[in-house]
Design an enzyme around this catalytic site. Sequence first.
Site, mmCIF file in Angstrom:
data_model
loop_
_atom_site.group_PDB
_atom_site.id
_atom_site.type_symbol
_atom_site.label_atom_id
_atom_site.label_comp_id
_atom_site.label_asym_id
_atom_site.label_seq_id
_atom_site.Cartn_x
_atom_site.Cartn_y
_atom_site.Cartn_z
ATOM 1 N N GLU A 96 0.817 -1.215 0.000
ATOM 2 C CA GLU A 96 0.000 0.000 0.000
ATOM 3 C C GLU A 96 0.851 1.265 0.000
ATOM 4 O OE1 GLU A 96 -3.458 -1.930 2.820
ATOM 5 O OE2 GLU A 96 -2.306 -0.221 3.505
ATOM 6 N N CYS A 109 2.937 8.460 1.704
ATOM 7 C CA CYS A 109 3.288 7.551 2.793
ATOM 8 C C CYS A 109 3.628 6.210 2.149
ATOM 9 C CB CYS A 109 2.097 7.428 3.747
ATOM 10 S SG CYS A 109 2.378 6.271 5.086
ATOM 11 N N CYS A 116 4.845 -7.279 7.878
ATOM 12 C CA CYS A 116 5.794 -6.861 8.904
ATOM 13 C C CYS A 116 5.932 -7.991 9.915
ATOM 14 C CB CYS A 116 5.310 -5.590 9.604
ATOM 15 S SG CYS A 116 6.481 -4.995 10.851
ATOM 16 N N CYS A 120 3.101 -5.908 16.147
ATOM 17 C CA CYS A 120 2.393 -5.048 17.100
ATOM 18 C C CYS A 120 0.907 -5.428 17.035
ATOM 19 C CB CYS A 120 2.596 -3.573 16.752
ATOM 20 S SG CYS A 120 4.343 -3.119 16.653
ATOM 21 N N CYS A 123 -1.986 -3.518 15.110
ATOM 22 C CA CYS A 123 -1.705 -3.076 13.735
ATOM 23 C C CYS A 123 -2.131 -4.135 12.724
ATOM 24 C CB CYS A 123 -0.209 -2.791 13.629
ATOM 25 S SG CYS A 123 0.404 -2.672 11.956
ATOM 26 N N CYS A 351 -2.782 1.533 8.541
ATOM 27 C CA CYS A 351 -1.708 0.755 7.945
ATOM 28 C C CYS A 351 -2.149 -0.678 7.667
ATOM 29 C CB CYS A 351 -0.556 0.870 8.930
ATOM 30 S SG CYS A 351 0.584 -0.427 9.116
HETATM 31 S S1 SF4 Z 1 3.051 -0.890 13.825
HETATM 32 FE FE1 SF4 Z 1 2.657 -2.515 12.309
HETATM 33 S S2 SF4 Z 1 3.986 -2.056 10.552
HETATM 34 FE FE2 SF4 Z 1 4.725 -0.850 12.314
HETATM 35 S S3 SF4 Z 1 6.308 -2.164 13.256
HETATM 36 FE FE3 SF4 Z 1 4.393 -2.642 14.336
HETATM 37 S S4 SF4 Z 1 3.535 -4.405 13.221
HETATM 38 FE FE4 SF4 Z 1 5.103 -3.472 11.907
#
Ligand code: SF4
Length: 394
Positions: A96, A109, A116, A120, A123, A351
């Site tokens: 994206e 962005c 990833c 987290c 997210c 995100c």
């Molecule tokens: S917020 Fe999402 S994209 Fe950013 S480091 Fe954590 S898991 Fe990865």
Amino acid sequence: MSVAPDALDPYALTREGLVDLAVELEEPAYRAEQIHGWLVRGVDDPNEMTNLPRSLRAILSERFAPTRPELVAHRVGDDGHTHKLLLRFPDGEAIETVLMLYPKRATVCISTQAGCALGCPFCATGQAGFRRQLTAGEVVRQVVVADAALRSGAIADEELPDGAPDHVTNVVYMGMGEPLANLPATLASVRWLHDPDGFGLSARSITVSTVGLVPGIRKLAELGLPVTLAVSLHAATDDLRDELVPINVTHPLAELEQAVRDYRRTTNRRVSIEWCLIGEVNDDERQADALSAIARRLRAHVNVIPMNPTPGVRWKEPSRERTRAFVDRVRDRGVEITLRDTRGRDADAACGQLLASYTVGAGTRLPAAVGAARRVDELATADRGAAQAGEVSS
Ligand code: SF4
């Protein structure tokens, strides 16, 4: 389409690397300058490098990896101010890119990883897991696509909203992935975007975000460019941060704070702290006070972004009252703080969210969070080893 394993990403080469390539191909050194001239204008298909001889174009077509992405989805939100692009690369991987339009500012962005590994839990990208690193060319290409769409008028049928410029003015590395976990592509793409002969963005108009990969922050400082560092803190005590940002177990707050202080001293550039405000998780007085103390010590500006509720994530957005109280409390403690609008809420701009709805719509299930937790452990182990070796894993 499969990419040849020895294919070159031209954007991963420095100017010297292009000269080496010219020498290897028994071409005069000025060919490197010609190729560079095209690349900085966003042209990476050798067949379009019309000042090169046909024979060289043919050789380069075989050597260069195709990085030009296809636009597979485009969602518009906020009355034309936010454009969310889903781009698919030749190997089928999709990422994206978001273009945000303001008066006199057009900010892209960009993503640095497909997925990833840092997991987290709030997210959407973290929940979907890690698939692969993007190359420098794939990172640069996102800016090229957004810039070309603006210049060609493809983004807006009529006038651009709010007197927004017809070209990209700012780049933020805040899309999918952790930029400092893909350090080679992040550093190479920053160099390309800053190149005064090409994209020509000032270092100050480039922002690199991180959730706190300390070795990467130190490498970024060594780049010698005062790019803005945005630290996605989200929690100001180790107990909560260990839960919200699992890499904190490897690089706890005190270590992160020291690295950010050093970055500031080395680059003479102010840093910002990003805070995704999650309802009844990190919007209380204890967190506000701990955040204020860190921000004051770092003389950092704080950006608060109320959480966008995403599918499959158990946490929720904060109430208006708690948001207001949190922001006021931090401000009252002498910290500059901005409550950001939730740009792109109606364009799925959290995100990873457009991709999430795209894959869910295509019948693909998102991996369970347990997989993300396992990857964090693996990454933490690898990161610890790299830190000991004085380098960052990517
Ligand atoms: S917020 Fe999402 S994209 Fe950013 S480091 Fe954590 S898991 Fe990865």
